[in-house]
Design a protein around this motif. Structure first.
Motif, mmCIF file in Angstrom:
data_model
loop_
_atom_site.group_PDB
_atom_site.id
_atom_site.type_symbol
_atom_site.label_atom_id
_atom_site.label_comp_id
_atom_site.label_asym_id
_atom_site.label_seq_id
_atom_site.Cartn_x
_atom_site.Cartn_y
_atom_site.Cartn_z
ATOM 1 N N ASP A 86 -56.338 17.586 -3.836
ATOM 2 C CA ASP A 86 -56.824 16.828 -4.665
ATOM 3 C C ASP A 86 -58.043 15.559 -3.752
ATOM 4 O OD1 ASP A 86 -58.300 14.587 -6.222
ATOM 5 O OD2 ASP A 86 -56.813 13.725 -7.300
ATOM 6 N N ALA A 87 -58.738 16.141 -3.857
ATOM 7 C CA ALA A 87 -59.466 15.101 -2.633
ATOM 8 C C ALA A 87 -61.300 14.191 -3.122
ATOM 9 C CB ALA A 87 -60.118 16.250 -1.513
ATOM 10 N N VAL A 88 -61.460 13.481 -2.504
ATOM 11 C CA VAL A 88 -62.645 12.951 -1.858
ATOM 12 C C VAL A 88 -63.533 12.611 -0.891
ATOM 13 C CG1 VAL A 88 -64.518 10.312 -3.150
ATOM 14 C CG2 VAL A 88 -61.443 11.060 -4.029
ATOM 15 N N VAL A 89 -64.504 12.967 -1.030
ATOM 16 C CA VAL A 89 -65.063 13.238 -0.266
ATOM 17 C C VAL A 89 -66.788 12.062 -0.309
ATOM 18 C CG1 VAL A 89 -66.997 14.685 1.545
ATOM 19 C CG2 VAL A 89 -64.250 15.526 0.689
ATOM 20 N N THR A 90 -66.876 11.339 -0.008
ATOM 21 C CA THR A 90 -68.214 10.157 0.000
ATOM 22 C C THR A 90 -68.553 10.503 1.442
ATOM 23 O OG1 THR A 90 -68.513 8.598 -0.465
ATOM 24 C CG2 THR A 90 -66.060 8.303 0.558
ATOM 25 N N VAL A 113 -63.551 25.167 -4.960
ATOM 26 C CA VAL A 113 -62.504 24.126 -5.024
ATOM 27 C C VAL A 113 -61.232 25.330 -5.722
ATOM 28 C CG1 VAL A 113 -61.346 22.555 -6.785
ATOM 29 C CG2 VAL A 113 -64.357 22.770 -6.142
ATOM 30 N N ALA A 114 -60.089 25.591 -5.218
ATOM 31 C CA ALA A 114 -59.105 26.719 -5.919
ATOM 32 C C ALA A 114 -58.363 26.468 -7.158
ATOM 33 C CB ALA A 114 -58.373 26.897 -4.599
ATOM 34 N N LEU A 119 -61.896 17.925 -7.088
ATOM 35 C CA LEU A 119 -62.984 17.212 -5.569
ATOM 36 C C LEU A 119 -63.506 16.882 -6.398
ATOM 37 C CD1 LEU A 119 -63.720 17.576 -2.938
ATOM 38 C CD2 LEU A 119 -65.249 19.372 -3.434
ATOM 39 N N ALA A 120 -63.964 15.416 -6.247
ATOM 40 C CA ALA A 120 -65.310 14.135 -5.945
ATOM 41 C C ALA A 120 -65.989 14.458 -4.658
ATOM 42 C CB ALA A 120 -64.526 12.759 -6.514
ATOM 43 N N SER A 146 -60.076 25.020 -11.976
ATOM 44 C CA SER A 146 -60.124 23.872 -11.040
ATOM 45 C C SER A 146 -61.532 22.364 -11.904
ATOM 46 C CB SER A 146 -61.109 24.180 -9.959
ATOM 47 O OG SER A 146 -62.747 25.231 -9.964
ATOM 48 N N ARG A 147 -61.585 20.733 -10.692
ATOM 49 C CA ARG A 147 -62.305 19.874 -11.536
ATOM 50 C C ARG A 147 -63.081 19.860 -11.101
ATOM 51 N NH1 ARG A 147 -58.172 16.416 -14.621
ATOM 52 N NH2 ARG A 147 -56.617 18.287 -15.853
ATOM 53 N N LEU A 148 -64.445 19.083 -10.278
ATOM 54 C CA LEU A 148 -64.879 19.042 -10.216
ATOM 55 C C LEU A 148 -66.222 18.080 -10.402
ATOM 56 C CD1 LEU A 148 -66.846 19.981 -7.395
ATOM 57 C CD2 LEU A 148 -68.086 21.169 -8.656
#
Length: 284
Positions: A86-90, A113-114, A119-120, A146-148
């Motif tokens: 679970d990651a957030v990239v900004t 995204v596996a 991922l956000a 996966s979620r996005l």
């Protein structure tokens, strides 16, 4: 003051070998109940920093040490999530795209995204100066579960300073695949007299800021209802919101002649879609 747009010179004033090129590659995985960065690669003037988080999420902040990009500059970002992570990239700040002599500013983003991962992708807005030429692409590979959440916003000039993007170019290419199957494809091209094009009712009806949000996950109908409810609440504001489900993806569009009003609504909407407060860089 800012430089007015002008036709590109036949010979560039700055040779290609001094143009900035680089990027960041991030690889996340889950261990011990938390998501960790497994691999980080940085090149050129681009860096990634990882603020402390107090949940299972790993947050990454992308930094352009050059303070902006000009014609001929290139950046590539690659983000990979292992199963269950679970990651957030900004980004640290808005990305400024300065006037070009003719060459495109290129930004390429690749997200993978596996299964069971989330991922956000939440970079802050790109600000296009008059005369800028931006060619941007987004390629996403999703597993079945996966979620996005993806957000990309563009401001056409710094309206608070009385600037408009009189001329320039924007090319934006999105390709999203789930289990290898293409589920979303979009290409946008604006070239030439940008401000005149944006004034046309069929294009932007005078808007100076635009954003696209896309979400993939298990509760799309609930997310759609929230987006439409927010649109109803903002009916009297200068921000126009449109939302719908395309296949198994939620797509939300924002348009506004007021960039700050659009950003305010965007922050609220992203809070609904991600279920969390936005990274601190969005409020600094």
């Amino acid at each position: 003051m800012f430089a007015p747009p002008a036709p590109a010179a036949n010979d560039p004033l700055v040779p290609a070998y001094v143009r900035a090129a680089g990027g960041v590659r991030l690889h996340f995985g889950r261990a011990g109940g938390r998501t960790h960065r497994l691999d980080v690669a940085e090149s050129g003037g681009y860096r990634a920093r990882f603020p402390t988080t107090y949940d299972a999420t790993c947050e990454a902040v992308l930094i352009n040490t050059g303070g902006g990009m000009a014609g001929g500059d290139a950046m590539r970002v690659e983000v990979m999530l292992e199963p269950g992570s679970d990651a957030v990239v900004t980004s640290q700040a808005a990305e400024k795209i300065y006037r070009s002599q003719g060459a495109d500013t290129r930004i390429e983003t690749s997200l993978s995204v596996a299964g069971g991962a989330s991922l956000a992708w939440l970079p802050q807005e790109s600000i296009l100066f008059s005369g800028a030429r931006l060619a941007r692409s987004l390629d996403v590979e999703l597993a079945a579960d996966s979620r996005l959440v993806v957000s990309e916003a563009v401001f056409f000039g710094r309206s608070a300073m009385g600037e408009v993007m009189a001329r320039g170019a924007l090319r934006d290419r999105w390709r999203i695949r789930r289990e290898g199957r293409l589920v979303f494809a979009e290409d946008l091209r604006l070239d030439g007299a940008i401000s005149e094009a944006l004034a046309r009712p069929a294009i932007a009806f005078g808007a100076l800021a635009a954003a696209t949000l896309l979400a993939a996950g298990p509760a799309l109908q609930d997310d759609l209802d929230r987006a439409r409810a927010l649109g109803a609440e903002e009916a009297a504001s200068p921000v126009e919101i449109g939302a719908g489900i395309v296949g198994d993806l939620l797509v939300v569009r924002l348009l506004s002649p007021d960039a700050q009003a659009l950003r305010r609504v965007l922050v609220t909407l992203l809070g609904h879609l991600t279920g969390r407060a936005l990274p601190r860089t969005w409020s600094t």
